[in-house]
Design an enzyme around this catalytic site. Structure first.
Site, PDB file in Angstrom:
ATOM      1  N   GLU A 179     -34.647 -25.325  76.731  1.00  0.00           N
ATOM      2  CA  GLU A 179     -35.751 -25.258  77.688  1.00  0.00           C
ATOM      3  C   GLU A 179     -36.019 -26.639  78.292  1.00  0.00           C
ATOM      4  O   GLU A 179     -36.429 -26.742  79.446  1.00  0.00           O
ATOM      5  CB  GLU A 179     -36.982 -24.707  76.964  1.00  0.00           C
ATOM      6  CG  GLU A 179     -38.018 -24.059  77.838  1.00  0.00           C
ATOM      7  CD  GLU A 179     -37.529 -22.877  78.687  1.00  0.00           C
ATOM      8  OE1 GLU A 179     -36.466 -22.290  78.397  1.00  0.00           O
ATOM      9  OE2 GLU A 179     -38.234 -22.560  79.664  1.00  0.00           O
ATOM     10  N   HIS A 186     -30.358 -24.449  82.681  1.00  0.00           N
ATOM     11  CA  HIS A 186     -29.749 -23.868  81.475  1.00  0.00           C
ATOM     12  C   HIS A 186     -28.227 -23.813  81.619  1.00  0.00           C
ATOM     13  O   HIS A 186     -27.490 -24.109  80.688  1.00  0.00           O
ATOM     14  CB  HIS A 186     -30.268 -22.439  81.255  1.00  0.00           C
ATOM     15  CG  HIS A 186     -31.672 -22.358  80.714  1.00  0.00           C
ATOM     16  ND1 HIS A 186     -32.049 -22.960  79.542  1.00  0.00           N
ATOM     17  CD2 HIS A 186     -32.778 -21.716  81.183  1.00  0.00           C
ATOM     18  CE1 HIS A 186     -33.349 -22.695  79.305  1.00  0.00           C
ATOM     19  NE2 HIS A 186     -33.806 -21.953  80.287  1.00  0.00           N
ATOM     20  N   HIS A 219     -34.513 -23.553  87.592  1.00  0.00           N
ATOM     21  CA  HIS A 219     -34.711 -23.449  86.144  1.00  0.00           C
ATOM     22  C   HIS A 219     -33.449 -22.908  85.444  1.00  0.00           C
ATOM     23  O   HIS A 219     -32.918 -23.531  84.524  1.00  0.00           O
ATOM     24  CB  HIS A 219     -35.902 -22.521  85.863  1.00  0.00           C
ATOM     25  CG  HIS A 219     -36.215 -22.341  84.408  1.00  0.00           C
ATOM     26  ND1 HIS A 219     -37.202 -23.036  83.764  1.00  0.00           N
ATOM     27  CD2 HIS A 219     -35.658 -21.534  83.461  1.00  0.00           C
ATOM     28  CE1 HIS A 219     -37.238 -22.679  82.486  1.00  0.00           C
ATOM     29  NE2 HIS A 219     -36.312 -21.759  82.267  1.00  0.00           N
ATOM     30  N   GLU A 220     -32.971 -21.766  85.917  1.00  0.00           N
ATOM     31  CA  GLU A 220     -31.804 -21.150  85.267  1.00  0.00           C
ATOM     32  C   GLU A 220     -30.557 -22.009  85.471  1.00  0.00           C
ATOM     33  O   GLU A 220     -29.696 -22.080  84.597  1.00  0.00           O
ATOM     34  CB  GLU A 220     -31.580 -19.720  85.777  1.00  0.00           C
ATOM     35  CG  GLU A 220     -32.766 -18.758  85.551  1.00  0.00           C
ATOM     36  CD  GLU A 220     -33.293 -18.711  84.113  1.00  0.00           C
ATOM     37  OE1 GLU A 220     -32.526 -18.988  83.177  1.00  0.00           O
ATOM     38  OE2 GLU A 220     -34.500 -18.402  83.944  1.00  0.00           O
TER      39      GLU A 220
HETATM   40 ZN    ZN Z   1     -35.758 -21.084  80.332  1.00  0.00          ZN
END
Ligand code: ZN
Length: 519
Positions: free
Chosen positions: A308, A282, A278-279
């Site tokens: 997101e 980003h 997830h990170e």
């Molecule tokens: Zn996030």
């Protein structure tokens, strides 16, 4: 040979000089903000506990300096002087885009008085402390008066932006610029209407067994495996690093230094694994910005929703896909031989995609997750509109959970007080980005697959270049040049819609569950 009119040359030189001056000013502000970000990263990773007081002061000082430098009337004058020049440039010209985006940030920053911002930030610090205590003691009454004040201040904030259709719009704009209640309310109503029957259908069938994910998985092996995966996907460790923290996040100090953090639970394989992916999503977004945007407001992500969408795309649409694990599961089994050698890929895949109604947003699966978000969005609007009072909030919260998730929180700590957002931010604008991000992730991914249907085949081989390059080309490189609405239309040819996400969920979970088509 081109001979320019001397007067035009002069104006051109003046514009170029002013633009260069603006860029220099912005770059200095960015340097201060990046220094503050580094202090923040340190605070969340390595700082000794007792460094907190001084660190809070240092961060506040830097924040104040950068804010004052930014709202300097000289910046406003430069932006005003450059207006005719900007008007003659194409919309997506980098200089025109920089002026446009800076002006938007500037107008917002000068609209709200510094006294108000100082008052808000003092209150937020107090409210956060009250929340920590109230949550620990499971006593909402402790934080209630603070939250009442937060509501008042949130309404007051909105008043700095007269002429909005809805009182929540300026608050939503802070993180999802351009999105409005008028747009989101019907979108979410439609989303909820489609999602609830799917959740009901899944919940009426046997629940997936995920016991294989809850064995003993030593930390260093988990971290090593996470590193292997993200390096393979395209995270460049010469331009970033990964450290441990309490609540995982991504932070960047330049396009070439985008760091990620994670937390490891030795009895839960999914925590570090999926928070890392997830990170990383980003970070890839930030690292993929055009290098020309370095140090300017054009660097970064468009909005919380678009940001997101990039983390969710990698975490869920890729990282929770069967093809992804066709490639990586044998490696994972190799690392955790004792724990996983007897677990088939099918069993593992079902386990990581377990769907169950639950009380905690951050633990929720990708199907039920959006219900948690929409509950919060609705409650924010009800509070701002005065339909419910803060005193009634715990009950309204429980009623929403009963209605949408068929569960009632046993106490307010894991009910209305579970998320920090309202207690350290505002009421309004805090949650919509999560649901927008999920919707966008499916819509972007559908567009990517339409562009190149080979993407999933490549992923199965452990090759992520096709997808990564498509994202760089279509989304990452543009930084903040386009708005969320513009990038959506440009990339997918349609406005934001719930349909790609619903199609994705129906197709994926239709393999495990019988999902009656309600239409
Ligand atoms: Zn996030």
């Amino acid at each position: 040979m081109i001979i320019r009119h001397p007067q035009i040359m002069h104006v051109f030189d003046q514009n170029a000089t002013k633009f260069a001056l603006l860029k220099t000013r912005l770059s200095e502000i960015n340097d201060i903000e990046s220094a503050a970000a580094l202090l923040h990263w340190d605070q969340a990773t390595y700082m000794p506990v007792r460094g907190a007081t001084a660190r809070g002061r240092q961060l506040a000082t830097l924040k104040q300096i950068s804010h004052e430098k930014f709202i300097d009337p000289a910046i406003g004058e430069l932006l005003e002087d450059l207006r005719p020049w900007e008007a003659n440039l194409p919309y997506d010209d980098p200089a025109a885009s920089l002026i446009r985006v800076t002006r938007k940030d500037y107008d917002r920053a000068v609209r709200v008085s510094s006294e108000f911002m100082a008052k808000l930030s003092r209150h937020q610090a107090n409210c956060y402390e009250a929340w920590v205590k109230a949550k620990a003691e499971n006593n909402f009454a402790i934080v209630q008066p603070y939250l009442e004040k937060t509501l008042e201040l949130s309404q007051e904030y909105s008043e700095f932006f007269p002429g909005n259709q809805h009182i929540a719009d300026p608050l939503i704009s802070l993180s999802d610029d351009g999105m409005t209640v008028a747009q989101l309310r019907p979108l979410f109503a439609e989303f909820r209407q489609e999602l609830v029957p799917i959740v009901d259908a899944i919940a009426s069938q046997p629940i997936a067994d995920d016991i294989c994910l809850h064995q003993d998985f030593p930390e260093h092996q988990q971290l090593e495996f996470c590193r292997t995966i993200i390096e393979r996907i395209g995270y460049d460790f010469t331009r970033g690093r990964q450290d441990k923290t309490l609540h995982p996040f991504m932070i960047n100090f330049s396009i070439d230094d985008a760091r990620i953090t994670t937390r490891v639970y030795e009895n839960n394989l999914t925590q570090a694994l999926f928070s890392t992916i997830h990170e990383m999503g980003h970070a890839l977004y930030e690292m993929g910005n055009s290098p020309d945007f370095e140090g300017t407001p054009l660097a970064g992500g468009i909005s919380s929703g678009v940001h997101e969408s990039q983390s969710r795309l990698w975490e869920n649409l890729v990282g929770h896909s069967r093809g992804f694990w066709e490639c990586f599961y044998p490696q994972l089994q190799g690392v955790f031989l004792r724990q996983l050698s007897q677990v088939s890929i099918h069993k593992f895949y079902r386990a990581i995609n377990k769907v169950a109604r639950s009380l905690i947003r951050t633990d929720a699966d990708e199907v039920t997750y959006n219900l948690h978000v929409m509950i919060r969005f609705e409650l924010e609007l009800d509070l701002l509109e005065g339909k419910i009072s803060v005193r009634d909030l715990p009950e309204a919260w429980n009623e929403s959970y009963r209605r949408d998730l068929h569960l009632i929180p046993p106490n307010d700590s894991i009910g209305v007080m579970q998320d920090v957002h309202w207690y350290v931010g505002t009421i309004g604008g805090m949650f919509q980005g999560y649901a927008i991000g999920n919707l966008m992730s499916a819509q972007f991914y559908e567009a990517a697959l339409k562009f190149d249907p080979e993407i999933p085949v490549e992923i199965e081989q452990g090759n992520f270049n096709l997808l990564h390059n498509w994202l760089k080309e279509n989304i990452y490189q543009h930084g903040r040049k386009y708005t969320a609405t513009e990038i959506m239309e440009r990339v997918t040819g349609s406005p934001l819609s719930i349909q790609p996400f619903i199609r994705y969920i129906r197709q994926k979970y239709g393999d495990f569950y019988s999902l009656r088509n309600e239409n």
